[in-house]
Design an enzyme around this catalytic site. Structure first.
Site, mmCIF file in Angstrom:
data_model
loop_
_atom_site.group_PDB
_atom_site.id
_atom_site.type_symbol
_atom_site.label_atom_id
_atom_site.label_comp_id
_atom_site.label_asym_id
_atom_site.label_seq_id
_atom_site.Cartn_x
_atom_site.Cartn_y
_atom_site.Cartn_z
ATOM 1 N N HIS A 456 25.747 -4.638 20.327
ATOM 2 C CA HIS A 456 26.005 -3.295 21.634
ATOM 3 C C HIS A 456 24.805 -3.833 22.765
ATOM 4 C CE1 HIS A 456 21.905 -1.980 20.136
ATOM 5 N NE2 HIS A 456 22.015 -2.433 18.898
ATOM 6 N N CYS A 475 21.227 -5.069 13.838
ATOM 7 C CA CYS A 475 22.173 -5.191 14.674
ATOM 8 C C CYS A 475 21.618 -6.172 16.232
ATOM 9 C CB CYS A 475 22.931 -3.779 15.284
ATOM 10 S SG CYS A 475 23.490 -2.850 14.141
#
Length: 561
Positions: A456, A475
């Protein structure tokens, strides 16, 4: 695979290194649980190999190999080692070039047994027990060595971390039989080695380190205060001698080496060293540079051995379009048709929230994503803030939902008695709507794994100026998310449509027509085309966990990886 100032060049070293350099290996099934446990009888008279094998404790795979060939010896012909056997011994004695060791395959014991008297004109089904033992040891050595070359010496499962691998599978007993029949032992072992340029480059670099060790190693500079250009002193001479040994300083003139003056040439040598170690390349020998200069050569050799083994864990084929993320170097490379088209820095998980090592698939891109706050973050990090200020969710664009992350049943945080809400009993799902404070930024790249790990954007782009970038909850934050989205969607959407979605606020998910393979790897050492080795910190202690497993030459190998 890294990013910032001079560090921006470091990822380039690994871009082409994982491209295929020869025909991939043939798949099959590997079914070995190999360990040298032999109760050989103490006798010198002739012994049938079938009698010997059936009375000996050995692995099922070795026993199956001999039974399938009617107990005929594999390496002994008329009382001496055959040409196949001599070829195998040569290969075993070259195992050090692969970062492995002769002792892993009982080469000293094999040499001891073969040094006994030859027995001529003896049928293969009636041999002295010494020769039977020699034959069985050589068979076991081939199978163990072949297994190590094909899928690595270490089983990632023994690290007890999330490290997914999909090893090539081959019935090595059958593979050995074919090699014996075709008299191509060396070629058969060569076909099992990883088919990547990086493997050959790192092997070459490993041989250079081993040669350095054999001639006395590196003269470590020891502790010193910060040194920079125009400084002078005995420690400057120590720096020069060390950097000359590592190859970062090219001037070997004795007068220059023994001069205590810190000049521009030494500054450049230190910059090269810093680049190779993932440091800010400013040419100043400060604390962190000094720490890495004082890592012993043997530790670096062990590090390269482990990283050679990890290349053996990699998939045989990365795919037509794929992403490689090297976690310790905080870098991402996107390839199309085997060629690199985009490189960028990344932020990975903190040590306590490490990014798992996976082979995954990227299947969708989300513009202006909302963030489903994980329960662990909501309870451990957000709950204390909400107790102090019930207006915290609204101020930061968070919604509290009942039932699920997609529920329409919202809760007003001002109406909740937060003193009664605990980490163990937190009945809400927290969602942050798109916006400037959303930690996912403008783009989210979804993958298929069960660990909820994805790629992301991030509003905290200042973190890409740091050399050490393990800051996330697991992440992967991207330095160039818009460029990646443009490449992934170039055959699906016009550029102006992509720009419009990025500048807007509407959430939209695009399913990719071409699924992209994503390979998260953990390489703390690799080699550039010029042979220079890149080293990175073992941020999750995976090297430290791996080394005892690699060294344990008596470790029983698991039947399935």
């Amino acid at each position: 695979m890294k990013r910032y100032v001079i560090m921006i060049s470091l990822p380039v070293f690994i871009i082409l290194l994982f491209q295929t350099c020869r025909t991939p290996n043939q798949p099959g099934e590997k079914t070995f649980s190999l360990k040298n446990i032999f109760n050989f009888p103490n006798r010198t008279d002739e012994l049938k190999i079938s009698e010997f094998i059936d009375s000996t404790i050995m692995t099922a795979d070795v026993l199956r190999f001999y039974r399938q060939r009617a107990y005929a010896t594999a390496w002994i012909e008329r009382g001496k080692i055959s040409k196949n056997g001599e070829e195998l011994l040569k290969e075993l004695k070259r195992s050090g070039e692969e970062g492995l060791q002769e002792s892993f395959y009982d080469v000293p014991q094999i040499d001891s047994l073969r040094s006994g008297p030859e027995v001529s004109s003896v049928p293969n089904d009636s041999l002295p027990s010494r020769l039977v033992r020699l034959d069985v040891l050589m068979t076991t050595a081939f199978l163990n060595y072949a297994s190590d070359l094909l899928t690595g010496r270490i089983d990632p499962g023994e690290l007890h971390v999330i490290w997914e691998v999909y090893p090539q599978k081959t019935d090595l007993a059958e593979y050995l039989e074919h090699a014996l029949q075709n008299k191509n032992i060396r070629e058969s072992l060569d076909r099992l080695r990883p088919a990547y340029n990086q493997y050959e480059l790192l092997k070459k670099a490993f041989r250079k380190l081993a040669a350095d060790q054999s001639t006395g190693g590196w003269p470590l500079p020891g502790n010193f205060s910060t040194l920079k250009e125009k400084d002078s002193g005995e420690n400057v001479i120590k720096l020069k001698k060390y950097l000359l040994a590592t190859g970062d300083l090219q001037n070997d003139d004795a007068a220059y080496i023994n001069s205590p003056r810190f000049d521009r040439q030494l500054t450049e040598a230190i910059r090269i060293f810093q680049q190779r170690h993932g440091l800010k390349a400013d040419g100043v020998a400060a604390e962190e540079t000094g720490r890495k200069m004082n890592i012993p050569l043997q530790e670096r050799i062990d590090q390269v051995r482990i990283n050679l083994d990890r290349i053996r864990w990699l998939p045989e084929n990365f795919g037509e379009k794929y992403i490689i993320i090297n976690v310790p170097s905080f870098s991402l490379h996107y390839f199309e048709n085997g060629k690199p088209v985009l490189n960028m820095g990344v932020v990975v998980g903190k040590n306590e929230n490490y990014t798992p090592i996976l082979n995954d698939t990227l299947y969708s891109v989300i513009f202006n994503p909302s963030w489903n706050v994980p329960a662990s973050i909501a309870t451990k990090e957000m709950l204390p803030k909400i107790r102090k200020d019930p207006g915290y969710p609204e101020k930061n664009n968070y919604a509290l939902l009942k039932g699920s992350y997609v529920s329409k049943d919202t809760v007003n945080p001002q109406e909740v008695d937060w003193e009664k809400v605990t980490k163990e009993h937190f009945p809400y799902f927290v969602v942050q709507e798109p916006g400037k404070t959303n930690p996912l930024g403008k783009l989210e790249f979804m993958m298929l794994n069960q660990y909820n790990i994805y790629l992301h954007d991030t509003p905290a782009d200042h973190l890409f100026n740091e050399s050490q970038r393990n800051f996330s909850h697991g992440c992967i934050r991207l330095e160039k998310p818009a460029e990646l989205a443009g490449l992934l969607l170039k055959n699906q959407l016009p550029e102006d449509s992509i720009r419009k979605m990025l500048s807007g606020k509407e959430k939209r998910r695009i399913i990719l027509r071409d699924k992209i393979a994503v390979h998260l790897i953990y390489q703390t050492a690799w080699a550039a085309k010029d042979g220079k080795i890149q080293f990175r910190d073992d941020i999750y202690d995976f090297d430290r966990l791996s080394l005892p497993l690699f060294r344990d030459s008596d470790k029983q190998k698991v039947a399935e990886r």
